[in-house]
Structures are given as C-alpha cells and as structure tokens.
Design an enzyme around this catalytic site. Sequence first.
Site, PDB file in Angstrom:
ATOM      1  N   ASP A 313       0.814  -1.217   0.000  1.00  0.00           N
ATOM      2  CA  ASP A 313       0.000   0.000   0.000  1.00  0.00           C
ATOM      3  C   ASP A 313       0.848   1.268   0.000  1.00  0.00           C
ATOM      4  O   ASP A 313       0.365   2.333  -0.366  1.00  0.00           O
ATOM      5  CB  ASP A 313      -0.953  -0.003   1.200  1.00  0.00           C
ATOM      6  CG  ASP A 313      -2.054  -1.041   1.029  1.00  0.00           C
ATOM      7  OD1 ASP A 313      -2.267  -1.499  -0.109  1.00  0.00           O
ATOM      8  OD2 ASP A 313      -2.695  -1.399   2.029  1.00  0.00           O
ATOM      9  N   TYR A 397      -9.328  -0.090   3.538  1.00  0.00           N
ATOM     10  CA  TYR A 397      -8.618  -0.123   4.809  1.00  0.00           C
ATOM     11  C   TYR A 397      -8.055   1.227   5.188  1.00  0.00           C
ATOM     12  O   TYR A 397      -7.712   2.029   4.327  1.00  0.00           O
ATOM     13  CB  TYR A 397      -7.461  -1.122   4.678  1.00  0.00           C
ATOM     14  CG  TYR A 397      -7.322  -2.054   5.854  1.00  0.00           C
ATOM     15  CD1 TYR A 397      -8.330  -2.961   6.183  1.00  0.00           C
ATOM     16  CD2 TYR A 397      -6.186  -2.021   6.649  1.00  0.00           C
ATOM     17  CE1 TYR A 397      -8.198  -3.809   7.267  1.00  0.00           C
ATOM     18  CE2 TYR A 397      -6.047  -2.877   7.735  1.00  0.00           C
ATOM     19  CZ  TYR A 397      -7.055  -3.762   8.038  1.00  0.00           C
ATOM     20  OH  TYR A 397      -6.914  -4.598   9.101  1.00  0.00           O
TER      21      TYR A 397
END
Length: 655
Positions: A313, A397
């Site tokens: 990420d 998330y």
Amino acid sequence: MNLHVTSQTADGASGAAHPLDPLDALEIAKASSILRQHYPWGDDLRVETIDIAEPDKAAVRGHAPGDAFARIAHYNIYKRGQPGVQQGLIDLRAGTIISEHFNPEARAMVAVAEVLEIEATVKADARFQEALRHRGLIDYLDFMCIDPWTVGDFGHEIEKGRRVLNCFVWMRTFPLDNYYAHPVEGLHVLIDLSNLEVLKVEDHFAEKGDYIPVPVTPLNFDAEVLTSFRPPSAPLDVVQPHGAGFKVDGQRVTWENWDFRVGFNGREGLVLNTVGYTVGGRRRPVLYRASIAEMVVPYGSPERSHYRKNVFDSGEIGFGRMANSLKLGCDCLGVIHYFDAVVPDAFGNPRTIENCICLHEEDAGLSWKHFDVRTERTEVRRARKLVISSISTIGNYEYAFYWYLHQDGRIEYEMKATGIINTAACHPGDPGRYGAEVAPGIVGHIHQHLFSARLDVEIDGPNNTVVECDTIAPPAGPENPYGNAFLVEETVLPTETRAMRDVDFDRMRYWKVINRQAKNWLGGPTGYKLEARSPVKPFTHPDSPSGRRSRFIQHQLWVTPFDPAERFPAGEFVNQSTGEDGIEAWTRKDRPIEDADIVLWHTFGLHHLPRPEDHPVQTCVVCGFALAPIGFFDQNPVIDLPSQTNEASSCAHCA
Ligand SMILES: [Cu+2]
C-alpha cells in the site's frame, strides 16, 4: 503553511526555511511546468511523484538559519499509454532538469484518478455484463463496485509489457450501503491501466455454474443508515487552558527536551527529520530521519484469484497521497496543531491535503512513583507524550500512523489498522481452510500486514554500531551451581549479511544502537534499544512470486550503511516488480556497518485471521515498536519533572 506561501521568493522558489522542508505547492507547480516543457507529451504526461530530493547530510547538519540552500525535486513521471517510468531531478532554483533516467521495466504507482476511471470502463464491458447476466445480477449493474488490486508478477504472458490491475467485485443494495458486505465472489476483470483496455473477464464459476451466492444481509456503519445507538458517554474533554506545551515554527517542533522537523511525501506520508533531545544545555541527535518506508499485505488463500493478493500500500499506492484531512474533535482530541501537506496529483498539479498531520499532547499515565515507608513521603510524577499522527485510506482499509515522543527519551511508533477487512463470499458455514467466516456467507482470509520502519539513526552523532543482546543461562554445573544464573551476551553486528536478524524468544533477544565515541558517566557507549514489540513470522515463501518482491519481511531487522539511493526496502518501483531491487539485493554487498552512518530497517506488523468483531468495520488493531534510551542518559532523565497536582481532577463519589 500560510507563512510558507507569503515568504516565497521572487523567482517562484519557495520560502522553505530548511533544506529538509517538504516541497510546497509553488515548488510542485514549478517542477510540473519544467517537466511539461521538457517532455513533449502534452496531455499524456502523468505524474507519479514530485518530492524533495533530500540534500547531503553534511549540508543539512551544517545548515544555519538564514543560510542559502538548494531545492532539488525528485520526480517519477510516465506517458499515458506507455509502460516505463522516467525518473530525474530538477533544480528548482535554476529551473532546470539536472538528471534523468528512463526505467522501461518500471510501472508507476497507481493513482486514485486512474482507479476511478476503471469502474465505468468495466461496467461498460460486454463480457462483464454477460458474466452478470449468467449470475442473474445484470439488473444490479449500476450497483456494482469494482476495486482494482495490484497484480504482482506471476509471469502471465498477457500482463507482460503492460501496466495492469486485477479487479474484484462487490455490490451495493442501496446507495449508502456498505458494499464490502456483498462480495461478488469469483468474478474478476483484468485491465490495462495505461489505455483502460479490459484484457480479460474471468468468472471462476461460469463453467460449472456452481456460483457462491452474493451475501445480501445488510451490514452497515454509516450513521445515516444505522438505526440504534447506545446513549452517549459522559463528556471527556482534553483541555489545556494555557495552550499546548509544544512550539511550532514552520516544520520545526520543540516540546519538552525534544526538537524535530515534520516531513511528508506522497509515498511514505509522515516523516520525522532530525530528532534530537537536549539535556544539560546540549542538543543530542537521536534520529536523522524516521519513516515507514514500505508495507505489504500477503493473503494466505490460494483459491481463485485470491492468491494474487499481496499488496504494497505504500510502494504501489502511496500512504502520503492517500492521507486524510483530519477533523478536529473527531480524529484528534485536545489542543491541536495541524500541518497541511502538499502532493502532486496525476497531472502534476499541487494538491493540498489540509489538516493532514496532527500534533498534540496526551496524558501518558504514571511516569514514576515511590513511597518511602520510613519518612512516609510519596513522590509521584505523571507523564505526557507528544503525538504526531496522520491517517491514510487505501481502498477498504485505514492505516493510522502515530509517533509518540516521551519526556523520558523514549520514542514509540504505533500503526493502528482500521477500516474494512477485505471480504470474500463463501457458502454459509463453509469458509474453507484459508479464512474465517465473519458474517453469514462472508469470509475474511488470513493475511498479515508487514511494515518496514526505516530508522536512519544518529545516536550522539552519525557513527553508530548495532549490538545484538541475547540472554543465556550457563549450563548447570560449576558455572551455574544453583541453576539460577542467566546473563546478557552482546554481539556486535559487523556487516550487512550478519545483521539480517530475527527475534528469538528463547534468548529474549533485543538490539541496541550504540555510539562508541560517546560515553556516558559509566564509561560505556551511549545508546538506544530497539524494542521489537510486534514481530511477525512471515509465511509467504521467500522464493514465491509474492515472496520475491517482499523479501524484507523475512527478517525483523536489517542494517545497511546509509546510501541515499536506498530508500524503499522492496525497491524503488514496486508495482509489478520482480523483486530484483530492494534490501535483499543491497545487503548482498555485505558492507561494513560498524562505527558507520547506518540505517536500521525494522519489520513489524499484524498477523490477522479476521474475527466477526472486525466486521463490518474493524476497531483499531495496533502494532508497533519503541526506541528506548539505554545508557544514553546518566540517570532517569525525568527525575527533574516538577512535583504537581492536577487541579482539574475531582472526586466522582464525594459529595
Ligand atoms: Cu488485517
């Protein structure tokens, strides 16, 4: 930030006060305009990165307020429709490109603007519509939510030479619905991000027709949708009637004995620069720079397309680019100082993330106490900490970054993971071996979140050494006649390959960074101890397609000599990388790391088999580490905390 803009110089370069200050909006705009002149790509020019190319440490260390300094921007750009990344440096004051290099195999990080284009493209694809028709879902076409995931490198022919993403599908059942509660299992779309060409629509169940039904039970979190709330708790206010205890001057923060500079970039997000602690009138450096330089989430399911899920990420998307604007009284309580951050958008325009970094103080409980039974006197001191935080949203998330500076010289880091777990659908009661059912028909696959903290240490100066400390019990016998003996054995880690280390519970292992030139009053080296609080045993095979790209997860500690080019442990370009670049490749050089300018890379994280309680939104799960002084101070550094009683405290049960 306003100060920044108003103090700009006439040449359009910034009013940056210090060589490490992040690029401001004017500087990013100037860099973009230079790039547009230099690369004749017109509307096809896309910007992945424009950030500060940090100057030499000697220049930073020698910098005095008012000194002139260079402003060099680092860039990664690409031409829409073509693979490869053009990388280089711009001298912002001179207005010229001073170096450039084309990386034909590199794939740029994925930008949100690109992701948003994908959904409409996929929905318009006849093969995708046909797949929905087969499933009896075509009436819900408008309600489909298409999340593209990065693909890694599995050697698939169709992906070679392309910049691709693999989409997973969820659906809403009404506009504000939590679509992650409705996974459309087994339906995937492979898309070339460069030209938005749909390469493949794959329905794993199409052949046999044994579809896993979409779970339709609504499971929501939006306050507009929820219907019942518990009564609010009694008010709990953080009040500082005389203001906060810190001082902010541009990016520089001073608080208690600490001082540091707040940094930020689109990839790592929050950075702490030049962290030092002043004691006895002498400023003592601790960290030159600290950041979370990479992270990866490997998932454990080999089923359908889930085997591909191994997402970086930070290196593939960018924590900084995805950082939130924080809200006073919600994200942060108390007396807050916000820093804005500026990142380039996909077209090179400066995008200001207002209130991106939150700075505030928190009570930190008891600092120390002693009751002297003979004098019947009690001495007690409370602790407080300085919190520097930001929160990034990556798809489903959230990652919330928290650095804590403590009065007693400790530095803590906490990563709080929240948001929505990655959901898949299963037959109710049958989640399979690789996950847990979190709600009827919804499976959360086993996965890990592994972060790499890049800790460019300078304990009392640039030349540091790492020592491994193992506790051993001598064998029973003459050396250990009562069987009670145990002691710490120290081993200096001399070179890179000898410094690829793992936690060892059997030895209560820890590591410390020492400066052998700096002595405490006992004559020993001054130092800081790394407390590895959240070690994670990796299960991804290191030579697998995903494992090759994330070798940093294989050890909890790596140590390298400082090299400004070695910034990201999974390599400079992570999207569709093959794993040749990164910390494992660097450390093969086996360079010496004793009494040297060194960088510690600490891998830590979360091991996560989702629970029903992690759904539909997960309360924060915390992992992190700490750096604690060990012989850095001659004695307890907060023995000088004044004796105080908090007058705002009151008795809840007294009349
Ligand atoms: Cu998780």
